[in-house]
Design an enzyme around this catalytic site. Structure first.
Site, PDB file in Angstrom:
ATOM      1  N   LYS A 171       0.846  -1.212   0.000  1.00  0.00           N
ATOM      2  CA  LYS A 171       0.000   0.000   0.000  1.00  0.00           C
ATOM      3  C   LYS A 171       0.870   1.247   0.000  1.00  0.00           C
ATOM      4  O   LYS A 171       0.714   2.135  -0.836  1.00  0.00           O
ATOM      5  CB  LYS A 171      -0.908  -0.012   1.245  1.00  0.00           C
ATOM      6  N   ASN A 172       1.801   1.313   0.954  1.00  0.00           N
ATOM      7  CA  ASN A 172       2.597   2.529   1.096  1.00  0.00           C
ATOM      8  C   ASN A 172       3.661   2.670   0.007  1.00  0.00           C
ATOM      9  O   ASN A 172       4.273   3.727  -0.135  1.00  0.00           O
ATOM     10  CB  ASN A 172       3.236   2.594   2.489  1.00  0.00           C
TER      11      ASN A 172
ATOM     12  N   ARG B 249      -4.510  10.791   4.417  1.00  0.00           N
ATOM     13  CA  ARG B 249      -3.390  11.745   4.444  1.00  0.00           C
ATOM     14  C   ARG B 249      -2.499  11.672   3.209  1.00  0.00           C
ATOM     15  O   ARG B 249      -1.978  12.672   2.749  1.00  0.00           O
ATOM     16  CB  ARG B 249      -2.501  11.377   5.631  1.00  0.00           C
TER      17      ARG B 249
ATOM     18  N   CYS C 213      -6.555  13.069  12.743  1.00  0.00           N
ATOM     19  CA  CYS C 213      -6.163  11.684  12.527  1.00  0.00           C
ATOM     20  C   CYS C 213      -6.601  10.923  13.766  1.00  0.00           C
ATOM     21  O   CYS C 213      -6.732  11.502  14.838  1.00  0.00           O
ATOM     22  CB  CYS C 213      -4.651  11.638  12.358  1.00  0.00           C
TER      23      CYS C 213
ATOM     24  N   ARG D 297      -0.265  14.778  13.431  1.00  0.00           N
ATOM     25  CA  ARG D 297       0.511  14.362  12.255  1.00  0.00           C
ATOM     26  C   ARG D 297       0.651  15.584  11.349  1.00  0.00           C
ATOM     27  O   ARG D 297      -0.071  15.741  10.368  1.00  0.00           O
ATOM     28  CB  ARG D 297      -0.159  13.184  11.537  1.00  0.00           C
TER      29      ARG D 297
ATOM     30  N   ASP E  27       4.590   0.803  12.093  1.00  0.00           N
ATOM     31  CA  ASP E  27       3.416   0.133  11.515  1.00  0.00           C
ATOM     32  C   ASP E  27       3.273  -1.317  11.975  1.00  0.00           C
ATOM     33  O   ASP E  27       2.293  -1.981  11.618  1.00  0.00           O
ATOM     34  CB  ASP E  27       3.467   0.190   9.978  1.00  0.00           C
TER      35      ASP E  27
ATOM     36  N   ARG F  97      -8.771  -0.556   4.632  1.00  0.00           N
ATOM     37  CA  ARG F  97      -7.941   0.490   4.018  1.00  0.00           C
ATOM     38  C   ARG F  97      -6.584  -0.063   3.604  1.00  0.00           C
ATOM     39  O   ARG F  97      -5.981   0.435   2.663  1.00  0.00           O
ATOM     40  CB  ARG F  97      -7.696   1.621   5.030  1.00  0.00           C
TER      41      ARG F  97
HETATM   42  N1  EPU Z   1       6.317  14.731  10.834  1.00  0.00           N
HETATM   43  C1  EPU Z   1       6.449  16.072  11.148  1.00  0.00           C
HETATM   44  N2  EPU Z   1       6.190  16.987  10.157  1.00  0.00           N
HETATM   45  C2  EPU Z   1       5.836  16.608   8.894  1.00  0.00           C
HETATM   46  C3  EPU Z   1       5.731  15.239   8.598  1.00  0.00           C
HETATM   47  C4  EPU Z   1       5.987  14.321   9.588  1.00  0.00           C
HETATM   48  O1  EPU Z   1       6.754  16.440  12.272  1.00  0.00           O
HETATM   49  O2  EPU Z   1       5.629  17.489   8.058  1.00  0.00           O
HETATM   50  C5  EPU Z   1       6.598  13.738  11.888  1.00  0.00           C
HETATM   51  C6  EPU Z   1       5.373  12.904  12.231  1.00  0.00           C
HETATM   52  O3  EPU Z   1       4.537  13.537  13.159  1.00  0.00           O
HETATM   53  C7  EPU Z   1       6.003  11.635  12.760  1.00  0.00           C
HETATM   54  C8  EPU Z   1       7.271  11.502  11.935  1.00  0.00           C
HETATM   55  O4  EPU Z   1       7.501  12.789  11.375  1.00  0.00           O
HETATM   56  O5  EPU Z   1       6.362  11.798  14.099  1.00  0.00           O
HETATM   57  C9  EPU Z   1       7.195  10.484  10.809  1.00  0.00           C
HETATM   58  O6  EPU Z   1       6.059  10.716   9.997  1.00  0.00           O
HETATM   59  P1  EPU Z   1       6.080  10.428   8.444  1.00  0.00           P
HETATM   60  O7  EPU Z   1       5.986  11.728   7.717  1.00  0.00           O
HETATM   61  O8  EPU Z   1       7.256   9.564   8.152  1.00  0.00           O
HETATM   62  O9  EPU Z   1       4.741   9.634   8.219  1.00  0.00           O
HETATM   63  P2  EPU Z   1       3.833   9.626   6.952  1.00  0.00           P
HETATM   64  O10 EPU Z   1       4.634   9.823   5.725  1.00  0.00           O
HETATM   65  O11 EPU Z   1       2.664  10.490   7.164  1.00  0.00           O
HETATM   66  C10 EPU Z   1       4.108   7.074   6.435  1.00  0.00           C
HETATM   67  C11 EPU Z   1       3.196   5.896   6.305  1.00  0.00           C
HETATM   68  C12 EPU Z   1       2.651   5.531   7.667  1.00  0.00           C
HETATM   69  C13 EPU Z   1       3.817   5.208   8.589  1.00  0.00           C
HETATM   70  C14 EPU Z   1       4.792   6.387   8.645  1.00  0.00           C
HETATM   71  C15 EPU Z   1       6.040   6.100   9.434  1.00  0.00           C
HETATM   72  C16 EPU Z   1       2.261   6.110   4.093  1.00  0.00           C
HETATM   73  C17 EPU Z   1       1.105   6.433   3.238  1.00  0.00           C
HETATM   74  N3  EPU Z   1       2.096   6.243   5.409  1.00  0.00           N
HETATM   75  O12 EPU Z   1       3.306   8.131   6.964  1.00  0.00           O
HETATM   76  O13 EPU Z   1       1.875   4.354   7.469  1.00  0.00           O
HETATM   77  O14 EPU Z   1       3.355   4.940   9.870  1.00  0.00           O
HETATM   78  O15 EPU Z   1       5.196   6.749   7.300  1.00  0.00           O
HETATM   79  O16 EPU Z   1       6.712   5.026   8.906  1.00  0.00           O
HETATM   80  O17 EPU Z   1       3.311   5.704   3.609  1.00  0.00           O
HETATM   81  C18 EPU Z   1       0.112   2.851   7.897  1.00  0.00           C
HETATM   82  O18 EPU Z   1       0.380   2.281   6.823  1.00  0.00           O
HETATM   83  O19 EPU Z   1      -0.642   2.344   8.757  1.00  0.00           O
HETATM   84  C19 EPU Z   1       0.708   4.149   8.185  1.00  0.00           C
HETATM   85  C20 EPU Z   1       0.208   4.997   9.057  1.00  0.00           C
END
Ligand code: EPU
Length: 421
Positions: free
Chosen positions: A22-23, A92, A116, A121, A304, A396
């Site tokens: 998915k990701n 998101r 969320c 987030r 995850d 999802r």
């Molecule tokens: N963060 C910030 N500012 C930002 C973006 C992120 O402070 O602008 C912080 C977040 O709050 C968090 C950390 O950075 O503490 C990591 O967040 P990240 O941006 O890496 O998460 P994401 O890209 O929103 C993806 C996956 C998530 C997974 C996370 C961490 C996708 C679509 N989603 O989310 O997957 O948990 O990386 O590995 O790829 C899931 O599949 O269940 C899921 C939530």
């Protein structure tokens, strides 16, 4: 809303074929916007989130067709450079539209993701990073609006927190920039490595450096045909289930290399694992050993899989400690696991799991995707009947999960919404 009824206590044995990630799929679907013409993606999983991303691309003007696990995205006639609130609020990852839209069309209007189920987030890194690459960017009335006069200039940005999403967005923004960009402290998740391979195949010039990535913008990219990587979190979820339920499962098309840290953790919990290049056999232990672990960005233990390993350790032979260093608030599964008889307490972002002798079936509620997976894993071990409501969360991100579990001997059925009344 559908629900699952499980009857726990059976050992799980058999073979499971791991589906597309998915990701891994979501960012490359957005990356298809970077080129005129038809991008073809193979091994795309059938999931709600993929449908949502297809709809985001359609709103923008791309044509998206799916047949089986093959998706075609024709981004030749995009004419509406916006990802609306209704879609972004449900997922998101819709925010991934921002980078490619600015890169190719020099403007974008993307809704802020909003609330969320767990934790704050933010998207500040996406916004600050895009500004550092030269976009004019502002947030107004819940929307992020970004524009450039002609091609994005490119620039340098250092992430103070490792972010998968912001790394992907800035990469997609910078590949068509006028100049060079440097991204420092980027995420190294396998899904990012896949996006880099995808962008390179499109013609992007991306170099790995000691501390991140250097991107030399090109004028144009071409559409490509590529197979999506297997889902390491789906694989890890089945590993957790077999670790707790006992039995012996074989995972085919398993991204073994991407799971190195998880393999280590399950072995420490007592599982016996034999892995080859793309297949993994896990034999559950008689007794689960307690552990102390923290989640961390790749190559660390993935957030995850935090909820799923917690379900396993709920029946450990002692006290386990899990700290989530990626999301401080991702613990909605804790009260639900406790309803099944687990003994888990929370101290900020640390869970203390006192192993219990048995779990008992109960009514529980899925609260987010991975929390739901943890409830499934616990329910398949619990004595008696477990009812999990709101399973749309699990739909999802897990394809045909009940069929796959039934295939390895689980007793699980889906009660469709209409039959509830
Ligand atoms: N963060 C910030 N500012 C930002 C973006 C992120 O402070 O602008 C912080 C977040 O709050 C968090 C950390 O950075 O503490 C990591 O967040 P990240 O941006 O890496 O998460 P994401 O890209 O929103 C993806 C996956 C998530 C997974 C996370 C961490 C996708 C679509 N989603 O989310 O997957 O948990 O990386 O590995 O790829 C899931 O599949 O269940 C899921 C939530």
């Amino acid at each position: 809303m559908d629900k699952f009824i499980l009857h726990g206590g059976r050992k799980l044995s058999g073979t499971i074929f791991i589906g597309g990630s998915k990701n891994g799929t979501l960012p490359v679907m957005a990356a298809a916007l970077l080129a005129k013409g038809v991008t073809t993606l193979l091994n795309v999983p059938h999931l709600m989130d993929i449908r949502t991303m297809s709809n985001v691309l359609r709103v923008i003007g791309a044509q998206v067709y799916g047949k089986g696990s093959t998706f075609k995205i024709d981004a030749s006639r995009c004419n509406h450079f916006e990802a609306p609130y209704d879609l972004v609020k449900t997922m998101r990852a819709s925010f991934y539209a921002l980078g490619p839209l600015v890169a190719r069309f020099h403007r974008a209007r993307v809704s802020l993701p909003g609330g969320c189920a767990w934790g704050p987030r933010p998207v500040d890194l996406h916004i600050k990073g895009l500004a550092a690459l030269g976009a004019d960017i502002r947030t107004e009335y819940g929307y992020v609006e970004a524009s450039t006069k002609g091609r994005l200039p490119g620039g340098s940005f250092e992430f103070d927190t490792v972010s998968v999403g912001a790394t992907a967005n800035l990469l997609m923004a910078s590949v068509l920039a006028k100049g060079k960009s440097r991204l420092i402290n980027t995420a190294q998740e396998p899904e990012i490595a896949f996006l880099i391979r995808f962008l390179r195949k499109m013609g992007a010039c991306i170099r790995e450096t000691r501390d991140g990535l250097e991107i030399t913008g090109v004028r144009e990219l071409r559409p490509v045909r590529m197979t999506v990587i297997p889902d390491r979190i789906e694989a890890g979820t089945f590993m957790a289930a077999a670790c707790l339920a006992g039995g012996r499962i074989t995972l085919k098309n398993c991204p073994v290399e991407d799971l190195a840290c998880a393999v280590d953790v399950f072995e420490k919990a007592g599982a016996r694992i034999h892995a080859s290049k793309d297949s993994l056999v896990l034999e559950g232990p008689g007794t689960v050993r307690p552990l102390e672990l923290s989640t961390a960005p790749y190559p660390g233990f993935p957030t995850d899989l935090q909820a799923q390993i917690m379900a396993v350790l709920a029946l450990g032979s002692g006290t386990s400690i899990i700290t989530d260093t990626v999301y401080s608030d991702r613990f909605t599964h804790v009260p639900e696991l406790n309803r099944l008889g687990a003994d888990i307490t929370l101290q900020n972002n640390t869970a203390v799991i006192r192993g219990v002798r048995e779990l008992r079936g109960a009514q529980v509620m899925a609260t987010d995707l991975r929390a739901s997976a943890a409830l499934l894993i616990a329910g398949l071990k619990a004595e008696g009947k477990t009812e999990i409501s709101r399973v749309y969360h699990i739909d999802r991100g897990y394809e045909k999960i009940e069929e796959k579990f039934r295939g390895i001997g689980a007793r699980i059925e889906r009660i469709k919404d209409e039959s509830l009344f």
